[in-house]
Scaffold this motif. Structure first.
Motif, short mmCIF file in Angstrom:
data_model
loop_
_atom_site.label_atom_id
_atom_site.label_comp_id
_atom_site.label_asym_id
_atom_site.label_seq_id
_atom_site.Cartn_x
_atom_site.Cartn_y
_atom_site.Cartn_z
N GLY A 2 0.83 -1.19 0.00
CA GLY A 2 0.00 0.00 0.00
C GLY A 2 0.87 1.25 0.00
O GLY A 2 2.09 1.19 0.12
N VAL A 3 0.25 2.40 -0.15
CA VAL A 3 0.95 3.68 -0.16
C VAL A 3 0.16 4.65 0.72
O VAL A 3 -1.05 4.79 0.55
CB VAL A 3 1.05 4.24 -1.61
CG1 VAL A 3 1.79 5.58 -1.62
CG2 VAL A 3 1.76 3.24 -2.53
N PRO A 4 0.84 5.33 1.70
CA PRO A 4 2.28 5.37 1.90
C PRO A 4 2.82 4.12 2.60
O PRO A 4 2.08 3.45 3.33
CB PRO A 4 2.46 6.59 2.82
CG PRO A 4 1.18 6.64 3.61
CD PRO A 4 0.11 6.20 2.66
N VAL A 12 6.17 10.63 -3.08
CA VAL A 12 4.87 9.98 -3.31
C VAL A 12 4.25 9.58 -1.98
O VAL A 12 3.05 9.81 -1.74
CB VAL A 12 5.05 8.76 -4.24
CG1 VAL A 12 3.74 7.98 -4.34
CG2 VAL A 12 5.50 9.20 -5.62
N CYS A 13 5.04 8.99 -1.09
CA CYS A 13 4.51 8.58 0.22
C CYS A 13 4.09 9.79 1.05
O CYS A 13 3.07 9.75 1.74
CB CYS A 13 5.54 7.73 0.96
SG CYS A 13 5.68 6.04 0.34
N GLU A 14 4.87 10.87 0.99
CA GLU A 14 4.51 12.06 1.75
C GLU A 14 3.22 12.68 1.22
O GLU A 14 2.36 13.13 2.00
CB GLU A 14 5.65 13.08 1.72
CG GLU A 14 6.87 12.66 2.55
CD GLU A 14 6.58 12.52 4.04
OE1 GLU A 14 5.58 13.08 4.53
OE2 GLU A 14 7.34 11.81 4.72
N GLY A 19 -3.12 12.60 2.56
CA GLY A 19 -4.45 12.32 2.03
C GLY A 19 -4.59 12.60 0.57
O GLY A 19 -5.70 12.76 0.06
N GLY A 20 -3.47 12.64 -0.15
CA GLY A 20 -3.48 12.99 -1.55
C GLY A 20 -3.87 11.85 -2.48
O GLY A 20 -4.26 10.76 -2.04
N VAL A 21 -3.71 12.08 -3.78
CA VAL A 21 -4.18 11.13 -4.79
C VAL A 21 -3.39 9.83 -4.80
O VAL A 21 -3.86 8.82 -5.33
CB VAL A 21 -4.13 11.77 -6.20
CG1 VAL A 21 -5.08 12.93 -6.29
CG2 VAL A 21 -2.70 12.17 -6.58
#
Length: 246
Positions: A2-4, A12-14, A19-21
């Motif tokens: 999963g990510v993050p 990308v993880c940050e 709560g980003g895309v």
């Protein structure tokens, strides 16, 4: 994972952490068709959150691709749902997959009926074909092709595979939709250590298969949904809550 990823502070993880895309859970598909009833493909550790996000309070049937943690870890919670609702869930998987699941979670059969797949399945007008696919260093998994003769439609779910060839590719021909697992854009690690296509390999594959539309799923934190990768018009990355129409 999963990510993050818990340990990671990449961009990308940050972004996902805020709560980003790029925030994504483990791969799972809800099949919303009156001929399926209420059906999922796979049941990973994010199952409860995915059910909440989709507004679902009950699932009757689940198809399982293979017995790796990220595809089956939600089964005990599903069994608990079945216990409280006094219903019996139905899980369809290949016999070896069922054996692996019940070796780890032997109590699940009290609330879930496990149906070994021994040939094509049929749900309404949909015929489901199951076949083994190469999962690289992780052995093998299974994929599903759904065909509806009356509607003239076909789609396939192949989440965990790499370097498919010969008979493995036959069920992926003439598809309206292909859902294919891709972990990295261009994976830098030695081939013998890998288990899933990267995006560049997947693009070469679909150039040969020519599905009408392709969605890439099972992505790692290498894929940034804010970035323009120049994908063909009929190819896209999946994201949490995505709806695809066949």
């Amino acid at each position: 994972m999963g990510v993050p990823r818990v340990y990671c502070s990449c961009s990308v993880c940050e972004e996902a952490r805020s709560g980003g895309v790029n925030r994504r859970m483990r791969s799972l598909v809800h099949l919303a068709d009156e001929e399926f009833g209420t059906m999922l493909i796979d049941c990973g550790p994010d199952w409860r959150s995915q059910m909440e996000a989709a507004g679902l309070k009950r699932i009757d049937t689940i198809l399982i691709t293979h017995a790796h943690f990220d595809h089956i870890a939600g089964l005990p919670e599903w069994a608990d749902l079945c216990r409280w609702l006094r219903c019996k869930g139905k899980a369809y998987a290949m016999p070896d997959v069922i054996n692996d699941i019940l070796t780890r979670f032997p109590w699940l059969s009290s609330h879930i009926e496990f149906h070994p797949i021994t040939g094509p399945l049929q749900f309404g007008g949909w015929v489901v074909q199951t076949w083994k696919v190469n999962h690289g260093k992780n052995g093998y998994a299974y994929a599903f092709r759904f065909s509806h003769a009356e509607r003239g439609k076909a789609f396939a779910y192949c989440s965990d595979s790499i370097a498919l060839e010969g008979e493995e590719l036959v069920p992926l021909a003439e598809l309206d939709l292909l859902i294919l697992g891709t972990s990295f854009y261009q994976e830098p690690y030695p081939f013998e250590t890998r288990s899933v296509y990267d995006v560049t390999e997947a693009l070469a594959l679909i150039e040969d298969l020519k599905p009408v539309k392709t969605l890439f799923t099972h992505m790692s934190h290498d894929i940034d949904l804010q970035r323009n990768y120049g994908l063909p018009a009929n190819v896209a990355f999946a994201h949490a809550g995505l709806t695809a129409i066949v």
